[in-house]
Write a protein that holds these residues in place. Structure first.
Motif, PDB file in Angstrom:
ATOM      1  N   SER A 164       5.962  -7.159  18.773  1.00 42.80           N
ATOM      2  CA  SER A 164       5.033  -6.426  18.401  1.00 42.80           C
ATOM      3  C   SER A 164       5.352  -4.878  18.911  1.00 42.80           C
ATOM      4  CB  SER A 164       4.082  -6.847  19.722  1.00 42.80           C
ATOM      5  OG  SER A 164       2.879  -6.368  19.699  1.00 42.80           O
ATOM      6  N   LYS A 165       4.277  -4.087  18.097  1.00 46.84           N
ATOM      7  CA  LYS A 165       4.088  -2.990  17.329  1.00 46.84           C
ATOM      8  C   LYS A 165       5.740  -2.494  17.396  1.00 46.84           C
ATOM      9  CE  LYS A 165      -0.520  -2.839  20.203  1.00 46.84           C
ATOM     10  NZ  LYS A 165      -1.426  -2.041  21.586  1.00 46.84           N
ATOM     11  N   SER A 166       6.576  -2.906  17.042  1.00 49.34           N
ATOM     12  CA  SER A 166       7.496  -1.745  16.535  1.00 49.34           C
ATOM     13  C   SER A 166       8.521  -1.985  18.077  1.00 49.34           C
ATOM     14  CB  SER A 166       7.705  -1.549  16.029  1.00 49.34           C
ATOM     15  OG  SER A 166       7.165  -1.241  13.972  1.00 49.34           O
ATOM     16  N   VAL A 167       8.398  -2.420  19.414  1.00 49.65           N
ATOM     17  CA  VAL A 167       8.168  -2.056  20.486  1.00 49.65           C
ATOM     18  C   VAL A 167       9.566  -2.332  20.347  1.00 49.65           C
ATOM     19  CG1 VAL A 167       7.908  -4.424  21.492  1.00 49.65           C
ATOM     20  CG2 VAL A 167       8.222  -2.897  23.201  1.00 49.65           C
ATOM     21  N   LEU A 168      10.589  -3.300  19.342  1.00 47.61           N
ATOM     22  CA  LEU A 168      12.288  -3.156  19.386  1.00 47.61           C
ATOM     23  C   LEU A 168      13.147  -2.647  18.130  1.00 47.61           C
ATOM     24  CD1 LEU A 168      12.302  -6.734  20.862  1.00 47.61           C
ATOM     25  CD2 LEU A 168      12.702  -5.191  21.946  1.00 47.61           C
ATOM     26  N   ASN A 169      12.472  -1.817  17.854  1.00 41.14           N
ATOM     27  CA  ASN A 169      12.403  -1.453  16.286  1.00 41.14           C
ATOM     28  C   ASN A 169      11.581   0.149  16.415  1.00 41.14           C
ATOM     29  OD1 ASN A 169      13.463  -0.518  14.325  1.00 41.14           O
ATOM     30  ND2 ASN A 169      13.756  -1.959  13.454  1.00 41.14           N
ATOM     31  N   PRO A 170      11.299   0.645  17.197  1.00 42.40           N
ATOM     32  CA  PRO A 170      10.638   1.803  17.507  1.00 42.40           C
ATOM     33  C   PRO A 170      10.806   2.923  15.585  1.00 42.40           C
ATOM     34  CG  PRO A 170      12.205   2.379  18.772  1.00 42.40           C
ATOM     35  CD  PRO A 170      12.960   1.106  18.249  1.00 42.40           C
ATOM     36  N   GLN A 171      11.776   2.902  15.464  1.00 43.78           N
ATOM     37  CA  GLN A 171      12.216   3.911  14.546  1.00 43.78           C
ATOM     38  C   GLN A 171      11.911   3.055  13.394  1.00 43.78           C
ATOM     39  OE1 GLN A 171      16.365   4.622  14.591  1.00 43.78           O
ATOM     40  NE2 GLN A 171      16.110   5.550  16.716  1.00 43.78           N
ATOM     41  N   HIS A 172      11.190   1.945  13.352  1.00 41.07           N
ATOM     42  CA  HIS A 172      10.668   0.765  11.688  1.00 41.07           C
ATOM     43  C   HIS A 172      12.119   1.141  10.887  1.00 41.07           C
ATOM     44  CE1 HIS A 172       7.059   1.321  13.252  1.00 41.07           C
ATOM     45  NE2 HIS A 172       7.011   2.509  13.399  1.00 41.07           N
ATOM     46  N   ASN A 173      13.254   0.719  11.751  1.00 40.63           N
ATOM     47  CA  ASN A 173      14.608   0.970  10.477  1.00 40.63           C
ATOM     48  C   ASN A 173      14.158  -0.530  10.459  1.00 40.63           C
ATOM     49  OD1 ASN A 173      15.547   3.479  11.459  1.00 40.63           O
ATOM     50  ND2 ASN A 173      16.960   2.806  12.808  1.00 40.63           N
ATOM     51  N   THR A 174      14.704  -0.602   8.488  1.00 39.14           N
ATOM     52  CA  THR A 174      14.843  -2.431   7.419  1.00 39.14           C
ATOM     53  C   THR A 174      16.916  -1.975   8.106  1.00 39.14           C
ATOM     54  OG1 THR A 174      12.786  -2.379   6.573  1.00 39.14           O
ATOM     55  CG2 THR A 174      14.723  -3.601   5.421  1.00 39.14           C
ATOM     56  N   PHE A 175      16.638  -2.705   8.374  1.00 40.84           N
ATOM     57  CA  PHE A 175      18.541  -3.032   8.623  1.00 40.84           C
ATOM     58  C   PHE A 175      19.155  -4.445   8.146  1.00 40.84           C
ATOM     59  CE2 PHE A 175      17.669  -1.355  13.214  1.00 40.84           C
ATOM     60  CZ  PHE A 175      18.202   0.005  12.823  1.00 40.84           C
ATOM     61  N   LEU A 176      17.886  -5.422   7.507  1.00 45.07           N
ATOM     62  CA  LEU A 176      18.412  -6.740   7.292  1.00 45.07           C
ATOM     63  C   LEU A 176      17.706  -6.896   5.781  1.00 45.07           C
ATOM     64  CD1 LEU A 176      20.473  -8.407   7.127  1.00 45.07           C
ATOM     65  CD2 LEU A 176      18.540  -9.783   8.111  1.00 45.07           C
ATOM     66  N   THR A 177      17.545  -6.997   4.371  1.00 44.54           N
ATOM     67  CA  THR A 177      16.784  -6.942   3.256  1.00 44.54           C
ATOM     68  C   THR A 177      17.157  -8.315   3.132  1.00 44.54           C
ATOM     69  OG1 THR A 177      16.729  -4.960   2.926  1.00 44.54           O
ATOM     70  CG2 THR A 177      15.960  -6.616   1.404  1.00 44.54           C
ATOM     71  N   ILE A 178      16.295  -9.378   3.428  1.00 44.50           N
ATOM     72  CA  ILE A 178      15.843 -10.568   2.462  1.00 44.50           C
ATOM     73  C   ILE A 178      14.718 -10.869   2.624  1.00 44.50           C
ATOM     74  CG2 ILE A 178      16.751 -13.307   3.698  1.00 44.50           C
ATOM     75  CD1 ILE A 178      16.556 -11.592   6.380  1.00 44.50           C
ATOM     76  N   LYS A 179      14.518 -11.756   0.851  1.00 47.28           N
ATOM     77  CA  LYS A 179      13.741 -12.199   0.777  1.00 47.28           C
ATOM     78  C   LYS A 179      13.234 -13.016   1.535  1.00 47.28           C
ATOM     79  CE  LYS A 179      15.602 -16.442  -2.507  1.00 47.28           C
ATOM     80  NZ  LYS A 179      15.979 -16.519  -2.970  1.00 47.28           N
ATOM     81  N   THR A 180      11.766 -13.835   1.038  1.00 45.36           N
ATOM     82  CA  THR A 180      10.770 -14.988   1.355  1.00 45.36           C
ATOM     83  C   THR A 180      11.222 -16.244   0.584  1.00 45.36           C
ATOM     84  OG1 THR A 180       9.475 -13.407   2.427  1.00 45.36           O
ATOM     85  CG2 THR A 180       8.618 -15.350   2.198  1.00 45.36           C
ATOM     86  N   ALA A 181      11.461 -17.364   1.661  1.00 43.34           N
ATOM     87  CA  ALA A 181      11.286 -18.236   0.873  1.00 43.34           C
ATOM     88  C   ALA A 181       9.539 -19.019   1.256  1.00 43.34           C
ATOM     89  CB  ALA A 181      12.573 -19.022   1.570  1.00 43.34           C
ATOM     90  N   LYS A 182       9.554 -19.941  -0.083  1.00 40.55           N
ATOM     91  CA  LYS A 182       8.432 -20.877   0.449  1.00 40.55           C
ATOM     92  C   LYS A 182       8.647 -21.840   1.738  1.00 40.55           C
ATOM     93  CE  LYS A 182       6.046 -19.230  -3.440  1.00 40.55           C
ATOM     94  NZ  LYS A 182       4.420 -18.717  -2.564  1.00 40.55           N
ATOM     95  N   GLY A 183       7.638 -21.660   1.698  1.00 40.78           N
ATOM     96  CA  GLY A 183       7.555 -23.223   3.314  1.00 40.78           C
ATOM     97  C   GLY A 183       8.983 -23.060   4.255  1.00 40.78           C
ATOM     98  N   TYR A 184       9.694 -24.130   4.258  1.00 40.78           N
ATOM     99  CA  TYR A 184      11.326 -24.088   4.602  1.00 40.78           C
ATOM    100  C   TYR A 184      12.172 -23.612   3.960  1.00 40.78           C
ATOM    101  CZ  TYR A 184       8.159 -25.892   8.715  1.00 40.78           C
ATOM    102  OH  TYR A 184       7.012 -26.004   9.596  1.00 40.78           O
ATOM    103  N   GLY A 185      11.974 -22.947   2.757  1.00 39.75           N
ATOM    104  CA  GLY A 185      12.734 -23.466   1.769  1.00 39.75           C
ATOM    105  C   GLY A 185      14.199 -22.238   1.743  1.00 39.75           C
ATOM    106  N   ALA A 186      15.395 -22.468   1.911  1.00 40.76           N
ATOM    107  CA  ALA A 186      16.482 -22.122   1.920  1.00 40.76           C
ATOM    108  C   ALA A 186      17.140 -20.859   1.426  1.00 40.76           C
ATOM    109  CB  ALA A 186      17.418 -23.045   0.427  1.00 40.76           C
TER     110      ALA A 186
END
Length: 281
Positions: A164-186
């Motif tokens: 919440s509020k990036s408390v665990l990633n305060p620098q707002h870094n994107t370390f991992l880029t992943i696409k969104t999957a529909k539903g519970y998709g693979a």
């Protein structure tokens, strides 16, 4: 005469000729389809290996940036001297609710899959927490649909959603880029529960070194059918160098933690680990 020759030249296939052609097509299909299925399986294994490499690299990059490993307050509090590393598995929340595969089936229902939990009782969470931190997103009850209500997990005494509020990633870094999957998709992060699933639709399993000794407990036993060694059981404990390991349950969606990771035996129960995909092997 010419008309007669033309008529004979355009005659149709006889029944025997059609059967021969159909037989040839069936034989070719029998040869080609298994090859295609084998190629698809290999492609999924390659995809899983790539994903696992990206996950471990992202965790390492986070550690370099912040001097700590990505974990919520509840996760950090869940480790003990016996099991000082935390496994993001197939359970979620204080009650240890089983997460779903890509078909929406709970993974603790045989023969769909195997429950993979953090060794310590109590707090359990999937890679959804890890993904939220590494992608600088927020994981909480307000994100999910009614069908995903069991995944209402929090990270601190004030019941704030994870990161919440990036408390665990305060620098707002994107370390991992992943696409969104529909539903519970693979092959992506589920829009329903925030879990990163492998090409077969099941969560990637990730263990992080929360005692910072640069060793992660091997999730598999040293001796077939023996108890899982504790970190304090120095005679039997088995570790893997590094700060993070990740793996997939593979095509069959199963694993047997009471057997070595590559163990093969005479029964299906003994072969559960044969198709697993590992980041450290």
């Amino acid at each position: 005469m010419n008309r007669s020759l033309r008529r004979h030249g355009h005659r149709g296939f006889t029944l025997i000729e059609l059967l021969v052609v159909i037989s040839i097509i069936a034989i070719l299909a029998g040869l080609i389809l298994p090859a295609i299925a084998g190629a698809q399986k290999k492609a999924k294994v390659v995809k899983a290996r790539t994903d696992l490499s990206n996950i471990t690299a992202a965790v390492s990059a986070y550690q370099t940036a912040y001097g700590r490993l990505p974990a919520s307050q509840n996760t950090r509090a869940a480790v003990t001297a016996d099991y000082p590393d935390f496994t993001y598995g197939t359970l979620q929340g204080l009650g240890g609710t089983s997460v779903y595969d890509a078909k929406g089936v709970a993974l603790n229902v045989p023969p769909t899959s195997t429950t993979i939990a953090n060794a310590n009782p109590g707090w359990q969470v999937s890679n959804a927490e890890l993904v939220a931190i590494l992608t600088d997103s927020t994981l909480g009850a307000n994100k999910f649909s009614a069908t995903a209500a069991p995944y209402a997990v929090v990270n601190d005494k004030d019941n704030n959603p994870i990161n919440s509020k990036s408390v665990l990633n305060p620098q707002h870094n994107t370390f991992l880029t992943i696409k969104t999957a529909k539903g519970y998709g693979a092959n992506g992060v589920s829009e329903n529960d925030g879990i990163y699933r492998d090409p077969w639709g099941r969560p990637y399993i990730v263990t992080v070194d929360l005692d910072y000794d640069n060793r992660v407990l091997d999730p598999f036993t040293k001796v077939p059918n023996g108890p899982h060694p504790k970190a304090t059981d120095l005679d039997n404990v088995r570790t893997i160098p590094g700060s993070v390991i990740a793996w997939s349950l593979g095509p069959d969606g199963k694993a047997n933690l009471n057997l070595p990771p590559d163990y093969k035996g005479s029964s299906s129960a003994d072969n559960m680990n044969a198709d697993n995909v590992y980041s450290w092997r």
